[in-house]
Write an enzyme that holds these catalytic residues in place. Sequence first.
Site, PDB file in Angstrom:
ATOM      1  CD  GLU A 194      -2.735   1.404   2.384  1.00  0.00           C
ATOM      2  OE1 GLU A 194      -3.231   0.520   3.105  1.00  0.00           O
ATOM      3  OE2 GLU A 194      -2.736   2.616   2.692  1.00  0.00           O
ATOM      4  CG  ASP A 201      -0.617   4.327   4.248  1.00  0.00           C
ATOM      5  OD1 ASP A 201      -0.629   4.713   3.052  1.00  0.00           O
ATOM      6  OD2 ASP A 201      -1.516   4.602   5.055  1.00  0.00           O
TER       7      ASP A 201
HETATM    8 MN    MN Z   1      -2.635   4.524   2.110  1.00  0.00          MN
END
Ligand code: MN
Length: 324
Positions: A13, A287
């Site tokens: 991600e 992330d």
């Molecule tokens: Mn994200």
Amino acid sequence: MSILQSNKVIAIEEHYIDPNVTKLQEANTTNTRIRNPKMVSRMEDFGGERIEEMDATGIDIQILSIAPPGVHNLPKDIAVTAAKQTNDYLANKMSQNPNRFRGFAALPMQDPQAAARELERAVKDLNFVGGMIHGLTNSQFDDGKASWPVYETAAKLDVPIYLHPGMPHHEVRNIYYKDYTEEFALFPQAAWGYTVETATMAIRLVLSRVFETIPNLKIILGHLGETLPFLLWRVNHNLKRPGNAPIEFREVFCNNFYVTTSGNFSDPALLCCMQELGVDRILFAIDWPFIDNKLGTDWFEKLAISKEDKIKILSGNSSRIFKL
Ligand code: MN
């Protein structure tokens, strides 16, 4: 020897920004998000710090996706064109460094038929591994039957759809979050609001019965499942009490959903996911750049789980699911 340096690590991600999509958002929307310029330049760069930080922490491959809101806040026709353009843009970046990057397709959910065609093009022609939905599409959830062509196409291609968070609906922001947003800017976002939005979308998708029609649909949730593994017993139990139509929430969640470690580096939360879903459904993610690689890799290195389970999470499961 670090387990991350000595094994393949796929982080799934990890974000990029396409300056052309930013321009379209500035020209066509009134609520363009103001971003930290340093963060923007990190996401616009596909070499430099991105690769250095991957190398320093043992991350071999980033599966890239456009930063939220992706194309979800654009008018329909512009969103369809923007998704094609940014998927081509990402494919070009992937082709310049094919050993380090793969991609999730941006999907113009404003036009689900076009989004389904774009997903198919991205997977077949551009070698993408799946598609990503970034929260609400122009204030609407994407679980209704009108959106199902995207899920049918994902299942037909055997690729997952990643449900990434997006901004809560403006009325929800006003009622739930506004009182504390000035002092706590991330309250409606990564601190709490994103999780509520994304968990709600995931539950709605199960209640839509899309999995009864498309039983091999695969859905990925970030942030160790957006609280749902922790609440699985309660959600399932209450959906089975009188007053509800029959639904097998637990069965669907454990058979059709995967979760990633993105931005939630907590031992008890991971163990909860392992207990509820099993280790084969957990995928490594950071992330980046909202979270530093090192925060995730240092946590993962020290985790008290078996080496076999660590290797599954770091790349074994994603290699299987994405056929890498
Ligand atoms: Mn994200």
